[in-house]
Design a protein around this motif. Sequence first.
Motif, mmCIF file in Angstrom:
data_model
loop_
_atom_site.group_PDB
_atom_site.id
_atom_site.type_symbol
_atom_site.label_atom_id
_atom_site.label_comp_id
_atom_site.label_asym_id
_atom_site.label_seq_id
_atom_site.Cartn_x
_atom_site.Cartn_y
_atom_site.Cartn_z
ATOM 1 N N ASP A 80 1.122 -1.007 0.248
ATOM 2 C CA ASP A 80 -0.072 0.520 -0.388
ATOM 3 C C ASP A 80 1.161 1.275 -0.021
ATOM 4 O OD1 ASP A 80 -1.928 2.039 0.262
ATOM 5 O OD2 ASP A 80 -3.275 1.369 2.518
ATOM 6 N N GLY A 81 1.556 1.716 -1.227
ATOM 7 C CA GLY A 81 2.809 2.873 -1.608
ATOM 8 C C GLY A 81 3.726 2.200 -0.986
ATOM 9 N N SER A 82 4.286 3.062 0.298
ATOM 10 C CA SER A 82 5.548 2.752 0.796
ATOM 11 C C SER A 82 5.691 1.299 1.373
ATOM 12 C CB SER A 82 6.101 4.578 0.634
ATOM 13 O OG SER A 82 5.932 4.830 2.377
ATOM 14 N N ILE A 83 4.244 1.651 2.011
ATOM 15 C CA ILE A 83 3.882 0.456 3.479
ATOM 16 C C ILE A 83 3.550 -0.999 2.648
ATOM 17 C CG2 ILE A 83 2.340 0.148 5.262
ATOM 18 C CD1 ILE A 83 1.796 2.558 5.894
ATOM 19 N N SER A 84 4.668 -1.860 3.040
ATOM 20 C CA SER A 84 4.022 -3.420 2.754
ATOM 21 C C SER A 84 2.997 -4.063 4.073
ATOM 22 C CB SER A 84 5.208 -4.095 2.788
ATOM 23 O OG SER A 84 5.791 -3.697 1.615
ATOM 24 N N TYR A 85 2.781 -4.835 4.218
ATOM 25 C CA TYR A 85 1.821 -5.447 5.554
ATOM 26 C C TYR A 85 1.508 -7.108 5.249
ATOM 27 C CZ TYR A 85 -0.700 -1.083 6.156
ATOM 28 O OH TYR A 85 -0.919 0.456 6.674
ATOM 29 N N THR A 86 2.309 -7.627 5.423
ATOM 30 C CA THR A 86 3.148 -8.772 6.060
ATOM 31 C C THR A 86 1.524 -9.694 6.591
ATOM 32 O OG1 THR A 86 4.160 -9.125 8.256
ATOM 33 C CG2 THR A 86 5.007 -8.634 5.741
ATOM 34 N N ASN A 87 0.812 -9.181 7.397
ATOM 35 C CA ASN A 87 -0.123 -9.738 8.041
ATOM 36 C C ASN A 87 -1.805 -8.673 8.395
ATOM 37 O OD1 ASN A 87 0.160 -8.212 11.135
ATOM 38 N ND2 ASN A 87 1.707 -8.463 10.530
ATOM 39 N N VAL A 88 -2.823 -9.426 8.789
ATOM 40 C CA VAL A 88 -4.345 -8.999 8.286
ATOM 41 C C VAL A 88 -4.128 -8.532 9.310
ATOM 42 C CG1 VAL A 88 -5.433 -11.141 9.310
ATOM 43 C CG2 VAL A 88 -7.169 -9.804 7.865
ATOM 44 N N PHE A 89 -3.587 -8.519 11.093
ATOM 45 C CA PHE A 89 -4.218 -7.373 11.799
ATOM 46 C C PHE A 89 -3.359 -6.253 11.252
ATOM 47 C CE2 PHE A 89 -2.367 -5.458 15.479
ATOM 48 C CZ PHE A 89 -3.456 -5.888 16.391
ATOM 49 N N ASP A 90 -1.998 -6.114 10.843
ATOM 50 C CA ASP A 90 -1.324 -4.687 10.918
ATOM 51 C C ASP A 90 -2.400 -4.132 9.732
ATOM 52 O OD1 ASP A 90 -0.147 -5.327 12.924
ATOM 53 O OD2 ASP A 90 1.777 -5.456 11.180
ATOM 54 N N ALA A 91 -3.223 -5.251 9.174
ATOM 55 C CA ALA A 91 -3.478 -4.707 7.156
ATOM 56 C C ALA A 91 -5.121 -3.896 8.225
ATOM 57 C CB ALA A 91 -3.825 -4.887 6.327
ATOM 58 N N ASN A 92 -5.454 -4.502 8.999
ATOM 59 C CA ASN A 92 -7.065 -4.358 9.925
ATOM 60 C C ASN A 92 -6.906 -2.846 10.622
ATOM 61 O OD1 ASN A 92 -9.381 -4.096 11.193
ATOM 62 N ND2 ASN A 92 -9.857 -6.117 10.308
ATOM 63 N N PHE A 93 -6.458 -3.553 11.199
ATOM 64 C CA PHE A 93 -5.892 -1.883 12.509
ATOM 65 C C PHE A 93 -5.948 -0.468 11.813
ATOM 66 C CE2 PHE A 93 -3.958 0.796 15.297
ATOM 67 C CZ PHE A 93 -4.398 0.820 16.535
ATOM 68 N N ASP A 94 -4.513 -0.776 10.673
ATOM 69 C CA ASP A 94 -4.936 0.466 9.668
ATOM 70 C C ASP A 94 -5.363 0.911 8.921
ATOM 71 O OD1 ASP A 94 -2.291 0.726 11.192
ATOM 72 O OD2 ASP A 94 -1.606 0.567 9.359
ATOM 73 N N THR A 95 -6.511 0.029 8.693
ATOM 74 C CA THR A 95 -7.645 0.746 8.028
ATOM 75 C C THR A 95 -8.704 1.144 8.516
ATOM 76 O OG1 THR A 95 -7.854 -1.564 6.518
ATOM 77 C CG2 THR A 95 -9.331 0.201 6.909
ATOM 78 N N LEU A 96 -8.394 0.695 9.833
ATOM 79 C CA LEU A 96 -9.351 1.607 10.740
ATOM 80 C C LEU A 96 -8.208 3.408 11.131
ATOM 81 C CD1 LEU A 96 -10.983 2.762 13.163
ATOM 82 C CD2 LEU A 96 -9.418 1.617 15.062
#
Length: 491
Positions: free
Chosen positions: A234-250
């Motif tokens: 996601d742009g300059s960020i790479s998400y390796t797990n769903v928890f981080d991706a979910n939380f950062d969506t919030l």
Amino acid sequence: MGRHYMLCFFLLCLISSDQGLVKGVVGLSCNWGIQSTHPLQANIVVKLLKENRFNKVKLFEADPPALKALGKSGIQVMVGIPNEFLAPLASSVQVAINWVQQNVSSYISRYGTDIRYVAVGNEPFLHSYKDMFLRTTFPALQNIQAALIKAGLGRQVKVTVPLNADVYQTDSDLPSGGNFRPDIHDLMISIIKFLRDNNAPLTINIYPFLSLYADPNFPVDFAFFNGTSAPVVDGSISYTNVFDANFDTLVSALEKNGFSSMPVIIGEVGWPTDGDSSANIEYARRFNQALINRINQGQGTPKRRTPPDIYLFSLTDEDAKSVQPGNFERHWGIFNYDGTIKYQLDMGNGKPLVPARGVKYLARQWCVMSPEASISDPNLPNSIAYACTYADCTSLGNGSSCGTLDARGNASYAFNIYYQTMNQRKGACSFSNLSTLTKLDPSQNTCRFEIMIDLGKHETPPGRSFAGRKENLATTIAFISVLILIICGAC
């Protein structure tokens, strides 16, 4: 989860105390659920919490034995208000004043219970509730806040609303596209502004397990913190797990709406150990151990530091919970229902989990299918159906801990769990001459044949039996119908 689901999690903090927490160790936070036919004595649970360095606990309701036992324990408490109370609380400030006086003020003043939060409702905006609580949640929240102020507790006790992660979404499938659901967007903004104005946090429940459970094509490794799946970029960020991706969506949703500094608590997070092929001890240990390691290292998500409070779901299994969301619902505990350890965790510095102490059990005997009985007996299916209506047979499903039993083993499990749930009372092991008592433990491999806690030797709250609780009957019947097909495939 909004089904009374009760998760404990880990908070990095420096504590100095003579009650079990020492300077420089990791403090833990967890959910303590009581939907069990044979709950542990409250005093035993408090000792279990302290010996395992839990210094914060979240209750789903104002349970008197729990709140009394937590008095002067050094454990901070979040006390919950069930969704069925939202309507009366929303209708009258006086109702809220009475509730606070009875369930907050009295325990603080009389028992020294360290109540820090009141959780108003539990995931009230779930799609499955069909807007049932949309009009009552915010007014109830406002009235509880007013009642806390009137009681002189406005600074000491904060309000919050535990919400499921489905209150936000992303149209781009990337965290940066996060925003609140269109149907509740304005309501969410009003609630968050109210919380911010009262120096209270937003509480979100995140369940990586459910991502795996709901989608058979979901990459397994992405559900865990130490997976090897291809990252989501996601742009300059790479998400390796769903928890981080979910939380950062919030976090993105908060930023879009002017709340970039809004504090967020994780109200529930964990992994179940039974009731589904993905709900197993191996996965639960992998998830929770990696989560502990992250907290010990102070690791947050790409967009946020570690949340101040993260409550693990859950402390112990609860065999009287609804199975409507799935059979796994009764198996979220890091401990079994009786406080014995399911699997070991390194809580930091090599500190292992410690089991509950002082638990008293019923007699060491089991109810099993009689060796003389036949699996072709026409009474067998109805006998099993009866047993599983009033006891927890979720461990018998495909992919579950007892899923490899043969037909006789399945019947024995059903008979025994009913016999134990009924407190080994006389006549509880009578199934049309199909059953008998044995003193030889029939447990095998991963399948544990329980012996229940002796409630006669422990303080226990009323109304915790299967027969007395409100259950989704259609869901229960559907579950039992499938189970009978599994158990009696050869019958």
